[in-house]
Design a protein around this motif. Structure first.
Motif, short mmCIF file in Angstrom:
data_model
loop_
_atom_site.label_atom_id
_atom_site.label_comp_id
_atom_site.label_asym_id
_atom_site.label_seq_id
_atom_site.Cartn_x
_atom_site.Cartn_y
_atom_site.Cartn_z
N ILE A 126 0.84 -1.20 0.00
CA ILE A 126 0.00 0.00 0.00
C ILE A 126 0.87 1.25 0.00
N ALA A 127 1.92 1.26 0.80
CA ALA A 127 2.82 2.41 0.81
C ALA A 127 3.47 2.60 -0.56
N ARG A 128 3.86 1.52 -1.19
CA ARG A 128 4.50 1.60 -2.51
C ARG A 128 3.57 2.22 -3.55
N VAL A 129 2.29 1.86 -3.53
CA VAL A 129 1.36 2.36 -4.54
C VAL A 129 1.10 3.86 -4.36
N TYR A 130 1.27 4.38 -3.15
CA TYR A 130 1.10 5.81 -2.91
C TYR A 130 2.39 6.61 -3.08
N VAL A 131 3.53 6.01 -2.77
CA VAL A 131 4.80 6.75 -2.79
C VAL A 131 5.50 6.72 -4.13
N ASN A 132 5.48 5.60 -4.83
CA ASN A 132 6.21 5.50 -6.10
C ASN A 132 5.82 6.52 -7.16
N PRO A 133 4.55 6.90 -7.29
CA PRO A 133 4.19 7.88 -8.34
C PRO A 133 4.61 9.33 -8.03
N ILE A 134 5.15 9.57 -6.85
CA ILE A 134 5.57 10.94 -6.51
C ILE A 134 6.88 11.25 -7.21
N SER A 135 6.91 12.42 -7.85
CA SER A 135 8.11 12.84 -8.57
C SER A 135 8.44 14.29 -8.23
N VAL A 136 9.63 14.69 -8.59
CA VAL A 136 10.10 16.05 -8.36
C VAL A 136 10.54 16.61 -9.72
N ALA A 137 10.05 17.80 -10.05
CA ALA A 137 10.40 18.42 -11.33
C ALA A 137 10.95 19.82 -11.09
#
Length: 126
Positions: free
Chosen positions: A113-124
């Protein structure tokens, strides 16, 4: 007077700083309150089934309003590109597997569950 305060942008009470960099959260308070109310309402109407997507939409709003500043200039902006169908399916499958295994699967479920919420976060770069 109160109307002017409500229109102001909300900032974190505690800003994280390192050397010349600082992490800030900027969002109009009425927009944030509106999204929280809408997502809570949808979760209640669906008897809680909608909660994984509601949490993702709130997280997306808060993530998109987070900036890394250097010398008071925005340098980086955070973003979250969630696939709501995948989030919904993953969270409910993990909950069901945890219930079936009487909690033994709970640690793996938490990680998934943590992976599905954290992985799509990116920095631009702004």
């Amino acid at each position: 007077m109160l109307h002017e305060v409500v229109q102001e942008t909300v900032l974190w009470l505690i800003n994280i700083s390192f050397k010349s960099y600082s992490l800030h959260w900027d969002t109009p308070i009425m927009q944030t309150i509106g999204i929280f109310i809408r997502e809570f309402f949808l979760t209640v109407i669906t008897a809680g089934i909608y909660f994984p997507v509601a949490f993702a939409k709130i997280a997306r709003l808060l993530t998109r309003q987070t900036y890394l500043n250097s010398d008071n200039n925005r340098v980086f902006q955070f973003d979250a590109n969630y696939d709501y169908g995948t989030i919904w399916k993953t969270v409910w499958v993990q909950i069901i597997l945890t219930i079936i295994t009487c909690g033994i699967y709970g640690a793996w479920a938490y990680c998934n569950i943590a992976r599905v919420y954290v992985n799509p976060i990116s920095v631009a770069k702004v």
